[in-house]
Design an enzyme around this catalytic site. Structure first.
Site, mmCIF file in Angstrom:
data_model
loop_
_atom_site.group_PDB
_atom_site.id
_atom_site.type_symbol
_atom_site.label_atom_id
_atom_site.label_comp_id
_atom_site.label_asym_id
_atom_site.label_seq_id
_atom_site.Cartn_x
_atom_site.Cartn_y
_atom_site.Cartn_z
ATOM 1 N N ARG A 1 2.920 8.548 8.721
ATOM 2 C CA ARG A 1 2.583 10.245 8.443
ATOM 3 C C ARG A 1 1.603 10.689 9.584
ATOM 4 N NH1 ARG A 1 5.093 9.170 3.927
ATOM 5 N NH2 ARG A 1 5.798 10.889 2.536
ATOM 6 N N HIS B 1 6.705 5.389 12.490
ATOM 7 C CA HIS B 1 7.126 6.190 11.509
ATOM 8 C C HIS B 1 5.868 6.900 10.666
ATOM 9 C CE1 HIS B 1 5.990 2.360 9.563
ATOM 10 N NE2 HIS B 1 5.739 3.283 8.511
ATOM 11 N N GLU C 1 -2.014 5.289 2.796
ATOM 12 C CA GLU C 1 -1.908 3.877 2.606
ATOM 13 C C GLU C 1 -3.351 3.362 2.232
ATOM 14 O OE1 GLU C 1 -0.182 5.107 4.989
ATOM 15 O OE2 GLU C 1 1.947 4.799 4.685
ATOM 16 N N HIS D 1 13.530 5.221 12.170
ATOM 17 C CA HIS D 1 13.156 5.346 10.972
ATOM 18 C C HIS D 1 14.082 6.647 10.216
ATOM 19 C CE1 HIS D 1 11.007 6.139 7.028
ATOM 20 N NE2 HIS D 1 10.388 4.975 7.228
ATOM 21 N N GLU E 1 -0.659 -9.274 -0.984
ATOM 22 C CA GLU E 1 -1.058 -8.412 0.156
ATOM 23 C C GLU E 1 -2.215 -7.651 -0.148
ATOM 24 O OE1 GLU E 1 1.725 -7.534 3.565
ATOM 25 O OE2 GLU E 1 0.650 -5.516 3.393
ATOM 26 N N ASP F 1 0.837 -1.158 -0.059
ATOM 27 C CA ASP F 1 -0.069 0.007 0.114
ATOM 28 C C ASP F 1 0.653 1.324 0.084
ATOM 29 O OD1 ASP F 1 0.983 -0.035 2.530
ATOM 30 O OD2 ASP F 1 -0.842 -0.721 3.318
HETATM 31 C C1 UD1 Z 1 6.832 4.865 3.251
HETATM 32 C C2 UD1 Z 1 5.388 4.442 2.793
HETATM 33 C C3 UD1 Z 1 4.702 3.758 4.050
HETATM 34 C C4 UD1 Z 1 5.568 2.586 4.583
HETATM 35 C C5 UD1 Z 1 7.027 3.214 4.803
HETATM 36 C C6 UD1 Z 1 7.837 2.071 5.470
HETATM 37 C C7 UD1 Z 1 4.279 5.751 1.193
HETATM 38 C C8 UD1 Z 1 3.381 6.974 1.109
HETATM 39 N N1 UD1 Z 1 4.713 5.697 2.524
HETATM 40 O O1 UD1 Z 1 6.833 5.921 4.204
HETATM 41 O O2 UD1 Z 1 3.537 3.535 3.809
HETATM 42 O O3 UD1 Z 1 5.093 2.358 5.837
HETATM 43 O O4 UD1 Z 1 7.555 3.885 3.735
HETATM 44 O O5 UD1 Z 1 9.043 2.433 5.920
HETATM 45 O O6 UD1 Z 1 4.644 5.244 0.355
HETATM 46 N N2 UD1 Z 1 14.534 8.369 4.084
HETATM 47 C C9 UD1 Z 1 15.849 8.151 3.832
HETATM 48 N N3 UD1 Z 1 16.405 7.201 3.672
HETATM 49 C C10 UD1 Z 1 15.549 5.843 3.239
HETATM 50 C C11 UD1 Z 1 14.067 5.925 3.502
HETATM 51 C C12 UD1 Z 1 13.656 7.156 3.806
HETATM 52 O O7 UD1 Z 1 16.569 9.315 4.128
HETATM 53 O O8 UD1 Z 1 16.048 4.819 3.019
HETATM 54 C C13 UD1 Z 1 13.775 9.782 4.517
HETATM 55 C C14 UD1 Z 1 13.803 10.811 3.235
HETATM 56 O O9 UD1 Z 1 14.102 12.016 3.610
HETATM 57 C C15 UD1 Z 1 12.144 10.449 2.747
HETATM 58 C C16 UD1 Z 1 11.738 10.208 4.086
HETATM 59 O O10 UD1 Z 1 12.514 9.465 4.888
HETATM 60 O O11 UD1 Z 1 11.821 11.412 1.877
HETATM 61 C C17 UD1 Z 1 10.031 9.816 4.081
HETATM 62 O O12 UD1 Z 1 10.370 8.424 3.220
HETATM 63 P P1 UD1 Z 1 8.950 8.136 2.552
HETATM 64 O O13 UD1 Z 1 9.244 6.916 1.364
HETATM 65 O O14 UD1 Z 1 8.336 9.307 1.716
HETATM 66 O O15 UD1 Z 1 7.732 7.919 3.408
HETATM 67 P P2 UD1 Z 1 7.745 7.023 4.642
HETATM 68 O O16 UD1 Z 1 7.510 7.621 5.966
HETATM 69 O O17 UD1 Z 1 9.237 6.171 4.802
HETATM 70 N N1 UDP Z 2 12.202 -3.652 10.112
HETATM 71 C C1 UDP Z 2 13.554 -3.726 9.900
HETATM 72 N N2 UDP Z 2 14.325 -2.692 10.498
HETATM 73 C C2 UDP Z 2 14.028 -2.061 11.358
HETATM 74 C C3 UDP Z 2 12.572 -1.831 11.581
HETATM 75 C C4 UDP Z 2 11.777 -2.751 11.150
HETATM 76 O O1 UDP Z 2 13.971 -4.805 8.918
HETATM 77 O O2 UDP Z 2 14.974 -1.262 11.918
HETATM 78 C C5 UDP Z 2 11.234 -4.406 9.140
HETATM 79 C C6 UDP Z 2 10.039 -5.241 10.050
HETATM 80 O O3 UDP Z 2 10.684 -6.619 10.446
HETATM 81 C C7 UDP Z 2 9.167 -5.315 8.962
HETATM 82 C C8 UDP Z 2 9.080 -4.162 7.972
HETATM 83 O O4 UDP Z 2 10.804 -3.480 8.424
HETATM 84 O O5 UDP Z 2 9.447 -6.595 8.271
HETATM 85 C C9 UDP Z 2 8.276 -3.116 8.337
HETATM 86 O O6 UDP Z 2 8.612 -1.741 7.695
HETATM 87 P P1 UDP Z 2 7.957 -0.587 8.174
HETATM 88 O O7 UDP Z 2 7.649 -0.503 9.844
HETATM 89 O O8 UDP Z 2 9.182 0.547 7.667
HETATM 90 O O9 UDP Z 2 6.931 -0.319 7.182
HETATM 91 P P2 UDP Z 2 5.138 -0.808 7.333
HETATM 92 O O10 UDP Z 2 5.217 -2.204 7.500
HETATM 93 O O11 UDP Z 2 4.497 -0.055 8.183
HETATM 94 O O12 UDP Z 2 4.856 -0.318 6.156
#
Ligand code: UD1
Ligand code: UDP
Length: 372
Positions: free
Chosen positions: A209, A207, A133, A240, A119, A97
């Site tokens: 939003r 994490h 999501e 995160h 999923e 999602d």
């Molecule tokens: C995204 C997904 C969310 C998922 C989450 C898993 C969307 C809208 N959101 O949220 O559904 O639960 O990923 O973790 O698709 N960043 C880094 N390095 C990384 C990853 C993120 O620097 O490897 C920082 C960047 O500044 C980035 C920000 O985190 O812009 C947010 O990342 P983004 O993918 O937009 O949203 P998440 O909150 O990670």
């Molecule tokens: N996870 C990981 N390292 C971390 C935190 C979570 O590998 O430091 C794994 C966790 O086991 C799960 C997945 O990341 O499989 C969940 O990711 P996240 O919470 O970022 O996203 P969501 O599931 O909420 O979309």
């Protein structure tokens, strides 16, 4: 002729839960897999690719710090179009999602390529929670041809929306497939080595939003007070990389000796730390699916969940983000052994660890039918 199946994913959780599918496609002699990563995440995606030794065929590398949903959506659409035109896959598989999921599905739809949604069918029926999501998965399911529902409840959700019953398959969740490869009872980690053996560990992640800002600050304050009152309690929090999360976490927990703020862990480390924890506090989706297999109670830091199976089974407890409620729930788990044991012993409702095999079989079956 071999069937060309393209997987598209971009964030950590998609990568973790698509990894068993990618591996299964590579092992299957009747399919030609193509792996595309959007790079919505960078470091957190790379950790997963490294652990599973997945080398993407294409990487859109779209991540920018703090980018908007519009930026992610438009970059995925524009980046995928030429790849879909060049490769013309028989099927595109997306997961879950995220905005990558939704935009990749839209892109495949624009190119008249059928979509398989891994999923599929998770719902809160509340477009604001989780945001964005819930909208992403509803849009994806409207464009999907093949639905891989993790549980019977997610199948029922899809039927309720009038998606065709003969295209919906209950496969289990691929998250459970992954646990077979990661959990190791001989596990060591430098943070664990610093924590005395008689201390209890809470593993924390947060994490979402809709939780950024005040809700997250409320929860962290609640945790800080409980931890400061109990020197034999430690919190491990792999934070995160989102700057909005980093800021609040460091503001509230900095200087609290028994809160360990660490970098995001690779999935092997994370699963093993989860297995060693006393309980878990999280707003993550994936963690809610993994915890029942590890026999760990979870306090879900949200007002809604699309994973009610875990609540019904007894492992998950929705506690929201109000300070008093969060504290009460923590203290109940810490002080009431009966409640703790009930949550810890609940049965995993998310599958038997063979979801990826089923998914690939259904894809092949679908592609040998006369569908176009
Ligand atoms: C995204 C997904 C969310 C998922 C989450 C898993 C969307 C809208 N959101 O949220 O559904 O639960 O990923 O973790 O698709 N960043 C880094 N390095 C990384 C990853 C993120 O620097 O490897 C920082 C960047 O500044 C980035 C920000 O985190 O812009 C947010 O990342 P983004 O993918 O937009 O949203 P998440 O909150 O990670
Ligand atoms: N996870 C990981 N390292 C971390 C935190 C979570 O590998 O430091 C794994 C966790 O086991 C799960 C997945 O990341 O499989 C969940 O990711 P996240 O919470 O970022 O996203 P969501 O599931 O909420 O979309």
């Amino acid at each position: 002729m071999k069937k060309k199946i393209m997987t598209v994913f971009g964030t950590r959780p998609e990568a973790i839960k698509m990894a068993p599918v990618v591996k299964q496609l590579i092992a299957d002699e009747q399919t030609t897999p193509i792996t595309v990563v959007t790079g919505q995440h960078r470091e957190m995606l790379q950790q997963v690719l490294d652990i599973f030794q997945i080398k993407p065929d294409y990487d859109l590398a779209i991540m920018e710090k703090n980018q908007s949903l519009e930026q992610i959506t438009s970059k995925v659409l524009l980046g995928l179009a030429p790849i879909l035109e060049r490769e013309r896959p028989d099927l595109v598989l997306v997961h879950g999602d995220t905005t990558t999921t939704m935009a990749a599905s839209l892109s495949a739809f624009y190119h008249h390529i059928p979509i398989g949604h891994v999923e599929a069918g998770l719902r809160t029926w509340n477009l604001e929670s989780p945001f964005p999501e819930e909208a992403n998965r509803q849009i994806t399911d409207d464009l999907t041809s093949l639905y891989f529902a993790p549980t019977d409840l997610s199948r029922q959700n899809l039927l309720q929306e009038h998606h065709p019953a003969d295209r919906i398959f209950v496969t289990g969740n691929t998250a459970i497939d992954v646990l077979k490869y990661t959990v190791n009872h001989e596990y060591h980690h430098q943070v664990l080595d610093q924590i005395p053996a008689d201390h209890r560990i809470i593993l924390l992640t947060m994490h979402r939003r809709e939780n950024q800002g005040t809700p997250m600050a409320n929860v962290f304050q609640a945790i800080r007070e409980v931890v400061q009152a109990d020197p034999k309690l430690d919190v491990i929090y792999p934070v995160h990389l989102s700057p909005k999360v980093q800021k609040v976490a460091h503001q509230i927990f900095e200087g609290v000796p028994n809160v360990h703020l660490i970098d995001p862990l690779d999935v092997v480390d994370f699963h093993n730390l989860a297995a060693r924890s006393y309980f878990i506090m999280t707003d993550s989706g994936g963690v809610q699916e993994e915890a029942p297999s590890l026999n760990k109670p979870v306090l879900v830091l949200r007002d809604t969940t699309e994973r009610p199976e875990g609540v019904k089974a007894g492992t998950l407890k929705l506690v929201g983000t109000q300070k008093d409620e969060v504290q009460q729930a923590m203290l109940a788990l810490l002080n009431d052994d009966q409640q703790y044991q009930q949550m810890a012993k609940a049965k995993n409702p998310y599958g038997d660890g063979h979801a990826a095999e089923r998914i690939v079989e259904h894809c092949k079956e679908f592609l040998t039918q006369d569908i176009m």
